[in-house]
Every structure is written in structure tokens, then in C-alpha cells.
Design an enzyme around this catalytic site. Sequence first.
Site, mmCIF file in Angstrom:
data_model
loop_
_atom_site.group_PDB
_atom_site.id
_atom_site.type_symbol
_atom_site.label_atom_id
_atom_site.label_comp_id
_atom_site.label_asym_id
_atom_site.label_seq_id
_atom_site.Cartn_x
_atom_site.Cartn_y
_atom_site.Cartn_z
ATOM 1 C CE LYS A 184 53.443 5.550 10.091
ATOM 2 N NZ LYS A 184 52.287 5.996 10.909
ATOM 3 N N GLY A 240 60.683 7.871 18.271
ATOM 4 C CA GLY A 240 59.629 7.160 18.975
ATOM 5 C C GLY A 240 60.190 6.139 19.931
ATOM 6 C CD GLN A 243 59.627 -1.613 23.209
ATOM 7 O OE1 GLN A 243 59.489 -0.397 23.147
ATOM 8 N NE2 GLN A 243 60.149 -2.220 24.275
ATOM 9 N N GLY A 245 61.262 1.619 16.857
ATOM 10 C CA GLY A 245 62.492 2.007 16.182
ATOM 11 C C GLY A 245 63.334 0.806 15.795
ATOM 12 C CD GLU A 264 65.127 10.742 20.237
ATOM 13 O OE1 GLU A 264 64.853 9.778 20.979
ATOM 14 O OE2 GLU A 264 64.539 11.835 20.280
ATOM 15 C CB CYS A 301 63.342 12.217 23.651
ATOM 16 S SG CYS A 301 62.169 12.186 22.324
#
Lengths: 548, 548
Positions: A184, A240, A243, A245, A264, A301
Site C-alpha cells: 500500500k 508505524g 495505534q 499497528g 514494528e 523508530c
Amino acid sequence: MKLHGLSIVAGQPVQSRGAGYRAIDPTSGLPLEPEFYEASEGDVDRAILSAAENFAELRRTPDETRARFLEEIARQIEQLGDDLLRRINAETALPLARLQSERARTCAQLRLFAGVVRDGSWVDARIDTALPDRQPLPRPDLRRMLVGLGPVVVLGASNFPLAFSVAGGDTASAFAAGCPVVAKAHPAHPGTSELVAEAIAAAARAVGLTPGIFSLIHGGPEVAQALVRHPATAAVAFTGSYQAGRALCDVAAARPHPIPVFAEMSGLNPVFILPEALRQRGAAIAQGLFASVTLGVGQFCTKPGIVFLQRGPDADAFIAQLTAAAKDAAGGVMLTPKIAEHFLEARQKILEEPDVSVLKINNVKDESRSGRSGGNVSQNAEGFGAAEKQVRPSIALTTAAQFVKSDVLRREAFGPFSLLVLVDSAADFATCANHLEGQLTATVHEANSELAAHAALLHVLERKVGRMLINGFPTGVEVSPAMQHGGPFPAASDPRFTSVGTAALLRFARPICYQGFPDALLPEALKNSNPRKLLRMVNGQPTRESIA
Amino acid sequence: MKLHGLSIVAGQPVQSRGAGYRAIDPTSGLPLEPEFYEASEGDVDRAILSAAENFAELRRTPDETRARFLEEIARQIEQLGDDLLRRINAETALPLARLQSERARTCAQLRLFAGVVRDGSWVDARIDTALPDRQPLPRPDLRRMLVGLGPVVVLGASNFPLAFSVAGGDTASAFAAGCPVVAKAHPAHPGTSELVAEAIAAAARAVGLTPGIFSLIHGGPEVAQALVRHPATAAVAFTGSYQAGRALCDVAAARPHPIPVFAEMSGLNPVFILPEALRQRGAAIAQGLFASVTLGVGQFCTKPGIVFLQRGPDADAFIAQLTAAAKDAAGGVMLTPKIAEHFLEARQKILEEPDVSVLKINNVKDESRSGRSGGNVSQNAEGFGAAEKQVRPSIALTTAAQFVKSDVLRREAFGPFSLLVLVDSAADFATCANHLEGQLTATVHEANSELAAHAALLHVLERKVGRMLINGFPTGVEVSPAMQHGGPFPAASDPRFTSVGTAALLRFARPICYQGFPDALLPEALKNSNPRKLLRMVNGQPTRESIA
């Protein structure tokens, strides 16, 4: 470079046009051409079904072809040249120098996985030969290897538009494992996604692979959920927010046939500065830490979001050193207006906790206490607004007692911010660590082997994190066999896997055992002859030999 | 052999007594002494917390001690002698000869995992040494290995009271991975569970391990859910029905911090008899198939529950041969009255579908069509009732068209039953296979390499199953490195793992990466010296060498 704005199913732009949207240039706040169109339910269905239908072909493709496919994707991306980098820069505000290195990393990891496929031993072939005379029962011939799971949905990250997006580590490891991919496009960089998707489609054509093994789908969270829900989807890779994930994990778990999701979801990446290190190297640590916190406007991250150090004169000096290190720090434009807004909100919540104060660095006024109201984004020069898109780094300070008490202080603020926690004694390090959730990384700074006296801290961290660093900074994530990028929940949805490094392809593979098969019907990796000299486990012993 | 009937937390019988229950002798239908007591919430909490608290100690225990612990459990189980087997027989009706071989298998698998631990290479150590001069950025020293996940909840199976229960494959592989275990006693064999749990506790004492690494908890589904829900539980292993397994997966997925569940939930284990094999070896296949269907009163996860063969004179002969093979088949007592009841209900539903008929074997009247009403268990001699506990094997027949149409025919009837599906042409084999859900196994009988002409069938099966057999029967499950016991959902909850064979311990392990660690602080498996000559991947190459 002409963009069509359409989803690409099995190599062809689709004709249906759902709701239109444009990428936003985060620097100007203005929309970019062209319009992109969300995929329809039918597009989603055709993309996944095409992946499922062509899965068998991809599985039976010789490894050499799959390796060349991965290399060709890298070559096609490189051939896009600076036009690609300019489009990414327009969509993300990431500077060209950073994008050059991200492109190099993306292509290097595609080639690394090509090497893994060409080597072939990743399939972990295990052979137990027949023991027809064994008592009380004979043993049959058993041969086991890893094979791809099936169609993988890749939901890339906003913060690595190349390395963790359409042709990033997830896609490279899925293709390496023999899985078709439906990616996506992240709505923050749809043009980048289209360019990279066309590069993948061109690579498939160049090596003679069917275009059905890859599709690109435009859309938001509903489209993501539709992709995860599709009955023929076999696995999901996501990078990402917690919430988003978690929502995808819940959708996957609620399917009639649940499927694995590797999400992740980042975290705090705690740093512990032990007393002797603080005394000896405070200034250097302050400088390195500030650079790590502000790298890429804090949008990593692995950004160190919380730092523990012991109260006292050395801590006072460290704070002064950090302030000095920060004095020329510039603000930066974040990836999207929404990310900037979320950052400011998350930081604001932290700053509103009792016993939390902001360090006066970088001539920044305490923007958190003013200029924002009713959930609106601050419009003053220190915040983020229509006139001034820059977010400035900030560092706050609190106590161990407050950290232990407050759940809010254990939440991530994704952006250029870190929280210093002053502990009263060395024993508090382990106590504070115990109050952390699962993390991608944890870092300890130590000197003169003082860590030997902090075994308790190390043991707590070993239970909580995927990667532990001594005297380093967590923001560099090497792409290599030994890397672990993941960790106990909520750092990742499954602590047993990694999204970076060659082991990442294990997320998308499963064992299959062939019992009593004639040699002619076995996959090459399990045949007696072992022509590629794979490292296999034969009757419990690793060997590259063939079987007599 | 005196049983206390209490849960055992960290080596000690607990004093609290919840609701009492007794095991039932399935042969007589009468309760067995003594009374067992369901664990309280407090017991569950203490058991898991004890496991969590002692996890660090188990992790730091030398591998040699952990290996001796596993071996000592086997020795302690053997020392229980025939008293243990008599208790199991009373609780399960499994015959002594079968229990002797199950004990041998259970002890062999404990010793197999001891060997894996002693060998040490399972931790998949990967080392990328530092490249300080690399451009544009230096590479840090990275070292990665697998470590245990934490406390594992083991929810054993009714049908393997030793090999898949308290000290079965799940427990052995969890201990091997360095994880403490909390086992729930299956209510069908609580006395067996107590005896084995005391053997584990004695083994821990014998090798000097803290008793806190193991607990036994009595209780039903609510207690199972409480164990899965406990915040300190790290992973779950389950073997049993789809309904129970799915419920546990849902509980685990809904936790604030979801955890991995490996649920082995069985299936149909389809068998395909290709025309030439049917013609040449029909009688032998019929005999082997009937033995496999009725082994252990059909109570194997790998029982062949559905058989595809091509309509015609050879199929007619096969049906006659199967009837002949079955003519002396005795009935058998199932593990519990409830299992027998569920079996008869599931079989009944299948037999009530259109175009399904029962073969007249074994002088069994078509019990499915009579003697049962309103969901009650049949009380006549062909069914199961108070006076006659035996369940007789049966085989039914249907068409490919009906199989494709009916979801009911794709459901497992756990017991001595199999459904023959007559296909009209060889092409129907692959079509029917496409209508199957995920399976533990699939078997193809072939002769004269006729399978080469059925590539489509093989390709469909490769996507659907964990283990594929040619010319064998699926009910023997070897415990070895190459075994795969699992498969795509719903055969198992995660197709990437196995519950049988040495790879089973990978369910309970996760990678951790140490970056920039001094040699002295690294775990032994990652130190330069490599004293145990582990097979490690160093800079991408497998080697047993030390690092200079």
C-alpha cells in the site's frame, strides 16, 4: 517524470478511480501534482488474488531468477536518478543528502537479500534419512525446508520512504522468501510509491517474471484493513505507530483464518548513563545523544526518547553540556502536518505532567505552556503552523519518582524530543527499567567496566528489548545477519522476528516436511545431490555434503 | 501411589482448595480417587509470577545443567514404573502397550532436547564484527542469539497423556529454550498430571534448579484463560480442538500485550489414492488406511479423516477390500465420555448430509440413522452409552460434488471414522484439494511415478499442509530435526512453527542483539573464544571457529 496517480495491479495501472487526494509538500503546506486515486474494493481483491494466483509460479522460479529480480529492482531504482530523490524530497521534506544515503541503503539491502537467495541455505534444510531396520518401528525418510507463506501485504512507513516502503526491507525479504507482495502506498509519499512500484514492475519484466507477483494500492486505513482482511492474504508487514499497528493486529487476529502480522511500532529506546561514564564522558555523550535525538527531525523508530542519569553535580554538568550541544540546533520540517501535530500533542501531554520541566535550549521559549489551546496546533513561531513549518528540538527533565508514577511519561513522542530522568541512586536504574514496556533498543553508557556492578539493570533490559547497545547511539540500524530490529510488545507485535537484517525473511516463511518422497519429486534443496552445496542438517549434523 | 489432588506451585502443593472434581475411568464410567481441586486465582497468579521471577535464573543456568534437568525428568518418569502406566490407563483407557511406547517416546524426546541444549548451536548465533574504517559510516560490532521468551503456559492434549501433556514435547522444548513452564493438568488425566509434575519437581531438586521454574495448575477452560491472560505469561502451547484453540488465540490476541500462541488444532489429514496405486495396491492401502483410521480409537491429530479416490471398478474393489480389512475390527473406549459424545455428534452431522452413505463394515448397523435423537448420545450397542462404552469404527462414502458443496464434510470427526470421496476424473483431485482448509498432513498414494502427471495436486497440497507423505500413513509422527507438525490455519495457529521435532523450541525463543559489548559481558555463545565450538554465522559465513 510523469505520474499517473493510479494503483498498479499486476503491472498495469487500474482504470477505476476512487476518492482523489494529493500529496502535501510539508515545507510549503501546499498540495503536489498529480491527483492520486484510492483503490476500489475490486482493485484490492484483484491485487491479492493476482498475488495468490502467481504465488506458485514465484515459488517455482529458480533462485537465480529471484536473486536477479531483487538486483534489478535496485538497478531500476538507481536509474530513476535524482528525479526520484526530488519527488521524495517534495513529499517528505527529507533533505537530499539523507535521501541519497537512504537510496544506497535500500539498494544495498535488495542486493543483500539477492545474496541470501543465491546462497540458498536460508531454507534451513533438514534431512533425516530412512532407518528401515529401526526397532520397534522403522523411521521414514523426512526432509524439511522453509517455503514462502504466500501473498504478503506491505504497509510501509512514512519516515523511510525508500528503505521501509514500497521496495524496502519488508518487500525485499518477502520476495526473497518467495512471496508475492501487495504494497500500500503511504499517503504521505504516493508519488514516490508510484515511481518505485513502476521500478519493481520493470524489474519483473526485465527478468521475465510474471507481473502478477506485485501490486501497488493507494488508500488510507480502510484500504489497509481490507488488504489485511482479504482471505488470500498470508502475512502482513507494517511499520508505524502503535495505534495503527495494533488496529491491524486486531483485524488479522479476528479473521476467520488469522494470519501473522509483523508490526514494528517503535517505542522509547531508553538510554542509561552510568555514573562513571557521566563523569568521564558527559560532554561527548551529550553531543552524541542530542544528534541522535534530532537526527531526521527526531523521526526514527530508534530515537532515544528517554534518558536515565543519576542526580548530582555530574548530572548538572551534563545538562549544561546538552544545552551547549543544542545551542545551534535548527528546527526542522516534519514528514507531514499530521505527524507534526501528533508530535506536539504527545509532547504537550508529557510536559503537562507534574515535575516535568523543559530545558532552556536553543533559545526556544517553553512553547508547550503557551500558544496552544483547545487541541489546535500552535501558530506561534516556536510551534508549528501555517506560516512556520519548523519544529524545534526540545529536552525535558523529570524525576525517577514521577517516571515510575506516570504512564504518560512512558509514551512515545515521535519527533525531536527526549526526556531526562534523574534517579536518586544507582539502584534506581534497574527499578526504572522495570517500569518500561518492550523496546526496540536500550543503550547503556559506562566507563571503567562499571556495568559489571549493574548486572540487575542488564538483566532487566535483556527481558525488555530487542537490541542492547553499550556506549553507542541507537539510531543507526545496520542491515546485516546479526541485526535485530524488533522486540517485546509493544516494540513489535511478535518478539520472535526482525524487520531489519537477513533474518527478516523468516517472517514470511514456514517449514514443510516431505515424507517418503522419491528424489525426483523433491525440491532441489532437499535432493540427495545437493548441487548448490547448501548447508543442511542431515541426521542432526550440519553438512554441505550430498547424500550417498 | 498416593495422590494429593492439589495444584503444585513452585514445587509445593498449594493449600487452597477450589471446586473439586474426580477423573473418570472411561471404561466403567465411574469416578476415580482422589478428589482434585481447581486452582484459585491466587494460585494461578503465584504460579506465573514464580515462573517470571525465576526466568532469569533459568536463563543463566549453564546449558549442561538444563540438559541434565531434561534427562533427569525422563529418569524420574521411568522410575515411576508401571504405577504410572496403570494410573494413565485408568484415566484414559489407553492400553498398556501403547502407554509403554508413549512413555518411551516422551523420555526419548526429553533426551533429544537435552542433546539440543548440550549441542548449543540452536541459538543461531550471528556475529558481524566491527568495521571501524568502513565508509561512509563505520559498522559497530553486532552479535545476535536466540534466548527464551519467558514463562510458557502448556495446555496439554487429552490424547497423549505423556507425550503431549505435562512433560511432553511442549514442556521439553520450553525448558530447552530456557523458559519456565506452568502446565495445566488436563481434567481427563489429573492423576497422571500430578505424578509427572512431581517427577519434574524432583528432577529440578536433583540438579539443583529452583523449584519456581515449574508449576502444575488444576482447572477447566476458565483457568486456562486466566493463565493465558496473566500479564507475565510470555507464550502458550496448546494441543486440542479447534474450538478450544481458537478461544485461547482470541484471548491472547485481546491482551493489552498480545503473546504468541501455538495451538495445534488438528484437521482432516486428507489422503489421495491415485488410479494406478489404487489398481496395483488397493488391498494393502485399504489395510494400512483402516489401521491408521482406527489407531488409538481414531484419536490422533493425524488420523486420515478423508480419502479421495476415483470412481470405477478399482474403487469398488477398494471399498470391498476396506470392508474386508475392517471385518474383525473391534470397538474401543474413547478417552472421555465427552470426547465420545462429540465424536458421535460430529459423525452424525456428516452422515446426515445428502449423498453420504455408511459402508457396511464390521457388522455395524448404520447407527447414525437410528438410536439417537435430540442430541442425546445413542444408548444402543452400536453407539456409546452407560452400558456399552465402546465406539466402533465406521467409514462413509460421498461424491466429489457433495464434498465441494458441503462445509460439514470438511469438519473433523475426532474418532475412528473416515470419509471416502469418489471423484469422477483425475482432474478432480486438485479441485477437491483446493476446497480443503489448512492441514497437518496430506498423503498421496501413487505407483509407477503417476504422481508426475499430478503436479497440480502436489502444488495445491504444498500450499495447504505442513507435512506431505507419499505412499505412507500420517499417524506416525517422528520426533526428529526434520519433522513438521503444524500447518496453515486451522491445522495450527501459526504455520511458521512446529510442536514436534527439535525445531519446536523455536516457538519459545526470540533474538536479542548485543551491539558494542565488551567480550566479558557477552553471553558465552557470542564470545570471541567460542569454547563449545558452536556453529555460528560470522560475517555471513557459517563457522565453528573462534574469532581472533
